[in-house]
Design an enzyme around this catalytic site. Structure first.
Site, PDB file in Angstrom:
ATOM      1  N   LYS A 185       0.872  -1.198   0.000  1.00 23.75           N
ATOM      2  CA  LYS A 185       0.000   0.000   0.000  1.00 23.75           C
ATOM      3  C   LYS A 185       0.896   1.231   0.000  1.00 23.75           C
ATOM      4  O   LYS A 185       1.503   1.567   1.007  1.00 23.75           O
ATOM      5  CB  LYS A 185      -0.885  -0.015   1.256  1.00 23.75           C
ATOM      6  CG  LYS A 185      -2.206   0.671   1.118  1.00 23.75           C
ATOM      7  CD  LYS A 185      -2.307   2.157   1.148  1.00 23.75           C
ATOM      8  CE  LYS A 185      -1.854   2.991   2.280  1.00 23.75           C
ATOM      9  NZ  LYS A 185      -1.782   4.423   1.894  1.00 23.75           N
ATOM     10  N   GLU A 259       9.856   0.899  10.410  1.00 21.57           N
ATOM     11  CA  GLU A 259      10.874   1.941  10.227  1.00 21.57           C
ATOM     12  C   GLU A 259      10.151   3.254  10.450  1.00 21.57           C
ATOM     13  O   GLU A 259       9.353   3.680   9.622  1.00 21.57           O
ATOM     14  CB  GLU A 259      11.493   1.833   8.837  1.00 21.57           C
ATOM     15  CG  GLU A 259      12.846   2.507   8.757  1.00 21.57           C
ATOM     16  CD  GLU A 259      12.722   3.967   8.372  1.00 21.57           C
ATOM     17  OE1 GLU A 259      12.656   4.801   9.313  1.00 21.57           O
ATOM     18  OE2 GLU A 259      12.678   4.270   7.185  1.00 21.57           O
ATOM     19  N   CYS A 293      13.390  10.832   7.423  1.00 20.58           N
ATOM     20  CA  CYS A 293      13.644  10.454   8.817  1.00 20.58           C
ATOM     21  C   CYS A 293      15.135  10.350   9.128  1.00 20.58           C
ATOM     22  O   CYS A 293      15.516  10.274  10.290  1.00 20.58           O
ATOM     23  CB  CYS A 293      12.972   9.113   9.086  1.00 20.58           C
ATOM     24  SG  CYS A 293      13.314   7.922   7.776  1.00 20.58           S
ATOM     25  N   GLU A 393      10.083  15.348  15.283  1.00 18.99           N
ATOM     26  CA  GLU A 393      10.399  15.272  13.852  1.00 18.99           C
ATOM     27  C   GLU A 393       9.611  16.350  13.102  1.00 18.99           C
ATOM     28  O   GLU A 393       8.387  16.362  13.130  1.00 18.99           O
ATOM     29  CB  GLU A 393      10.019  13.882  13.336  1.00 18.99           C
ATOM     30  CG  GLU A 393      10.573  13.606  11.977  1.00 18.99           C
ATOM     31  CD  GLU A 393      10.355  12.151  11.546  1.00 18.99           C
ATOM     32  OE1 GLU A 393       9.252  11.622  11.765  1.00 18.99           O
ATOM     33  OE2 GLU A 393      11.286  11.566  10.986  1.00 18.99           O
TER      34      GLU A 393
HETATM   35  P1  NDP Z   1       1.732   8.129   8.254  1.00 16.31           P
HETATM   36  O1  NDP Z   1       2.424   7.280   9.231  1.00 16.31           O
HETATM   37  O2  NDP Z   1       0.312   8.511   8.511  1.00 16.31           O
HETATM   38  O3  NDP Z   1       1.730   7.442   6.810  1.00 16.31           O
HETATM   39  C1  NDP Z   1       2.586   6.402   6.386  1.00 16.31           C
HETATM   40  C2  NDP Z   1       1.796   5.352   5.613  1.00 16.31           C
HETATM   41  O4  NDP Z   1       0.849   4.728   6.487  1.00 16.31           O
HETATM   42  C3  NDP Z   1       0.979   5.919   4.458  1.00 16.31           C
HETATM   43  O5  NDP Z   1       0.915   4.969   3.402  1.00 16.31           O
HETATM   44  C4  NDP Z   1      -0.385   6.089   5.090  1.00 16.31           C
HETATM   45  O6  NDP Z   1      -1.447   6.164   4.155  1.00 16.31           O
HETATM   46  C5  NDP Z   1      -0.460   4.825   5.943  1.00 16.31           C
HETATM   47  N1  NDP Z   1      -1.439   4.871   7.030  1.00 16.31           N
HETATM   48  C6  NDP Z   1      -1.929   5.942   7.691  1.00 16.31           C
HETATM   49  N2  NDP Z   1      -2.828   5.558   8.627  1.00 16.31           N
HETATM   50  C7  NDP Z   1      -2.908   4.197   8.574  1.00 16.31           C
HETATM   51  C8  NDP Z   1      -3.648   3.214   9.273  1.00 16.31           C
HETATM   52  N3  NDP Z   1      -4.511   3.543  10.227  1.00 16.31           N
HETATM   53  N4  NDP Z   1      -3.471   1.920   8.956  1.00 16.31           N
HETATM   54  C9  NDP Z   1      -2.599   1.565   7.991  1.00 16.31           C
HETATM   55  N5  NDP Z   1      -1.878   2.461   7.272  1.00 16.31           N
HETATM   56  C10 NDP Z   1      -2.018   3.756   7.559  1.00 16.31           C
HETATM   57  O7  NDP Z   1       2.602   9.428   8.014  1.00 16.31           O
HETATM   58  P2  NDP Z   1       2.113  10.839   7.440  1.00 16.31           P
HETATM   59  O8  NDP Z   1       2.141  10.747   5.986  1.00 16.31           O
HETATM   60  O9  NDP Z   1       0.820  11.278   8.033  1.00 16.31           O
HETATM   61  O10 NDP Z   1       3.258  11.796   7.989  1.00 16.31           O
HETATM   62  C11 NDP Z   1       3.180  12.282   9.318  1.00 16.31           C
HETATM   63  C12 NDP Z   1       4.547  12.354   9.932  1.00 16.31           C
HETATM   64  O11 NDP Z   1       5.111  11.048  10.014  1.00 16.31           O
HETATM   65  C13 NDP Z   1       5.576  13.152   9.146  1.00 16.31           C
HETATM   66  O12 NDP Z   1       5.486  14.506   9.394  1.00 16.31           O
HETATM   67  C14 NDP Z   1       6.850  12.548   9.657  1.00 16.31           C
HETATM   68  O13 NDP Z   1       7.186  13.137  10.878  1.00 16.31           O
HETATM   69  C15 NDP Z   1       6.502  11.090   9.860  1.00 16.31           C
HETATM   70  N6  NDP Z   1       6.881  10.263   8.681  1.00 16.31           N
HETATM   71  C16 NDP Z   1       7.953   9.457   8.798  1.00 16.31           C
HETATM   72  C17 NDP Z   1       8.390   8.759   7.703  1.00 16.31           C
HETATM   73  C18 NDP Z   1       9.570   7.867   7.771  1.00 16.31           C
HETATM   74  O14 NDP Z   1      10.172   7.601   6.735  1.00 16.31           O
HETATM   75  N7  NDP Z   1       9.921   7.335   8.913  1.00 16.31           N
HETATM   76  C19 NDP Z   1       7.744   8.874   6.394  1.00 16.31           C
HETATM   77  C20 NDP Z   1       6.568   9.676   6.408  1.00 16.31           C
HETATM   78  C21 NDP Z   1       6.184  10.355   7.520  1.00 16.31           C
HETATM   79  P3  NDP Z   1      -1.880   7.564   3.478  1.00 16.31           P
HETATM   80  O15 NDP Z   1      -0.810   8.556   3.695  1.00 16.31           O
HETATM   81  O16 NDP Z   1      -2.055   7.216   2.064  1.00 16.31           O
HETATM   82  O17 NDP Z   1      -3.164   7.981   4.127  1.00 16.31           O
END
Ligand code: NDP
Length: 498
Positions: A185, A259, A293, A393
């Site tokens: 996904k 991660e 990150c 972050e």
């Molecule tokens: P999320 O953790 O919400 O998103 C990461 C993935 O998880 C996306 O594919 C998202 O889908 C999916 N997701 C969200 N909610 C659920 C759920 N309930 N069940 C299963 N999958 C889910 O990160 P955000 O995009 O909201 O970013 C928020 C913050 O997270 C950033 O500001 C940053 O601080 C951190 N982040 C860290 C990352 C890393 O590489 N460690 C990468 C991205 C964000 P979708 O987005 O399509 O709704």
């Protein structure tokens, strides 16, 4: 120099609609479609499927049906096919880079690194699988012992929007090499390059081995982690959602790889060449648009050179070119979307309220023709190490900076954070550098060269940064389970135990 400022979806031959990719083909999404927009201009690039329970269920069924066949291919066959994925990725990379550039808003030149790492992932695991089974048998009394690695089954993988192709390759390559099938996904905010990759993979692998269901996290993502026929969960993203995924894994006794975020310290010793250290520090907090990150966002600079370092860091920040993502000379472009852009700007307000001092930047910039985008100045904030701005972050092009005098004190500051994904050290004294690196609580420590990714080096986090390691042979273990078979030559004589 190439100075493209706008590219139309037609030039990169985007399809109008990207339904879920299930069982080797793009299918209609059960719940309709969502607009995929250019992060910088707001232009609609294509429609992506709004994946839900029904699509996820179809995808898991396809992956389940494909599993026995794929698991039973020889490692040589799997290796050859995964190398073919690397080949097509290499052949198609220029087009995919443009697609991903528009989708994420990040500067085009950065994708040279993204695609180098992504192609490498497939090549690395195509090779690594060939040696994953070595040295696993020995004679025992009256028989033989064999240990073997077996794939886990159907893997659910969820990735974020910041570096889509890197994330897809980190997840897919080891899972496939180990003989698993996958339902992936991608993030709804940036998934077009991954949907294109699915199509390319579909021409190489048997049907159902890789399935990709786009859509919202709360719908497609949640349906995927909740699906009862999943054998492994792998997630990259926020700590909040990571905890949800971990909880599900705990309740269902599923292996899990997480991660999550990072807030990496970047420690500068007084013996460095300041100009070069400033260059490395700037790369370390602005690359990936600051949306990663691994970035070195907590600069800890020795008191002896602090003032000169700060002055030069500000001068360097002023020269970072902010511009259209598709212009190859741009170094900082648009944040993924309004929500994330506002979140970054809000952190600057929080910093001011806490008494931190914005030394440079802190503002949104308008790039003509790209008014929709959130272009944010490289931002340098003088802060106390315990302030929120230095602990949480931000996921934007910003670094905090603080001074230190004593080595033990700076190690304590470096470790005093919930995360432990990465860290940087700059010094000419290798003994001091290694001593410090040994005491830092982080999965990767880069000395004198920020994010210096090397072949097969385990990547993952301490503390809240996650569970497990990717990018290395350890990932093959995370996608396999071991079986021990002890074979005696004949049944024991009667009367041995009773
Ligand atoms: P999320 O953790 O919400 O998103 C990461 C993935 O998880 C996306 O594919 C998202 O889908 C999916 N997701 C969200 N909610 C659920 C759920 N309930 N069940 C299963 N999958 C889910 O990160 P955000 O995009 O909201 O970013 C928020 C913050 O997270 C950033 O500001 C940053 O601080 C951190 N982040 C860290 C990352 C890393 O590489 N460690 C990468 C991205 C964000 P979708 O987005 O399509 O709704």
């Amino acid at each position: 120099m190439e100075t493209l400022t706008q590219i139309s979806p037609n030039e990169v031959k985007l399809k109008e609609k990207y339904g879920p990719f299930i069982n080797g083909e793009s299918v209609e999404a059960a719940n309709g479609y969502i607009d995929a927009v250019n992060a910088a201009t707001g232009e609609v690039l294509a429609q992506i499927g709004r994946g839900g329970k029904e699509d996820v269920d179809k995808a898991v069924k396809a992956a389940r049906a494909a599993f026995p066949g794929w698991a039973n291919t020889t490692i040589e066959e799997r290796s050859a096919l995964i190398n073919k994925i690397a080949d097509v990725l290499e052949e198609n990379q220029e087009r995919l880079k443009l697609i991903e550039c528009m989708d994420t808003g990040r500067a085009l030149h950065e994708f040279d690194l993204d695609y180098k790492l992504a192609i490498y992932q497939f090549r690395y695991f195509a090779s690594a699988i060939l040696t994953h089974y070595e040295g696993a048998s020995r004679p025992v009394e009256n028989g033989y012992l064999i240990t073997k690695k077996e794939p886990l089954g159907v893997c659910a993988q969820i990735i974020p929007w910041n570096v889509p192709m890197i994330m897809a390759s980190f997840k897919l390559a080891p899972a496939l090499a180990a003989g698993n099938t996958v339902v992936l996904k991608p993030a709804e905010d940036a998934c077009l390059s991954v949907m294109e990759l699915a199509k390319l993979i579909g021409d190489i692998l048997p049907k159902g081995v890789v399935n990709v269901v786009p859509g919202y996290g709360t719908e497609a993502g949640q349906a995927l982690i909740d699906h009862p026929d999943i054998d492994k969960l792998a997630f990259t993203g926020s700590v909040g959602v990571g905890k949800l995924v971990g909880k599900t894994a705990g309740e269902r006794i599923l292996p899990v790889t997480l991660e999550l975020g990072g807030k990496a310290p970047h420690i500068v010793f007084p013996d460095v060449d300041i100009d070069r250290a400033v260059e490395n520090a700037t790369l370390g907090y602005t690359f990936f648009n600051g949306e990663s990150c691994i970035l070195g966002t907590r600069l800890l600079v020795h008191d002896d050179i602090y003032d000169e370092f700060v002055e030069k860091l500000i001068e360097r920040a002023k020269k970072v070119k902010i511009g259209p993502p598709t212009d190859r000379s741009t170094r900082l472009a648009s944040i993924i979307n309004k929500k994330q852009g506002e979140r970054v700007l809000n952190y600057f307000e929080i910093a001011k309220q806490e008494g931190a001092k914005i030394l440079y930047g802190g503002n949104r910039v308008t790039v003509p023709g790209h008014e929709h985008g959130y272009f944010i100045e490289p931002t340098i904030i003088e802060a106390e190490p315990n302030m929120r701005i230095a602990q949480e972050e931000i996921f934007g092009p910003a670094a905090t900076i603080s001074r230190w005098k004593d080595i033990e004190e700076v190690i304590e500051i470096a470790n005093n954070v919930e995360y432990g994904l990465a860290a940087g050290i700059m010094t000419t004294d290798l003994e001091k550098a290694l001593e410090t690196a040994n005491k830092i609580e982080a999965g990767s420590v880069w000395i004198n060269s920020y994010f210096n990714f090397q072949s097969g080096a385990p990547f993952g986090g301490y503390k809240n940064s996650g569970v497990g390691r990717e990018y290395s042979k350890e990932a093959l273990d995370a996608y396999s389970q071991s079986k021990t078979i002890v074979a005696a030559y004949q049944l024991p004589p009667a009367g041995l135990f009773i």
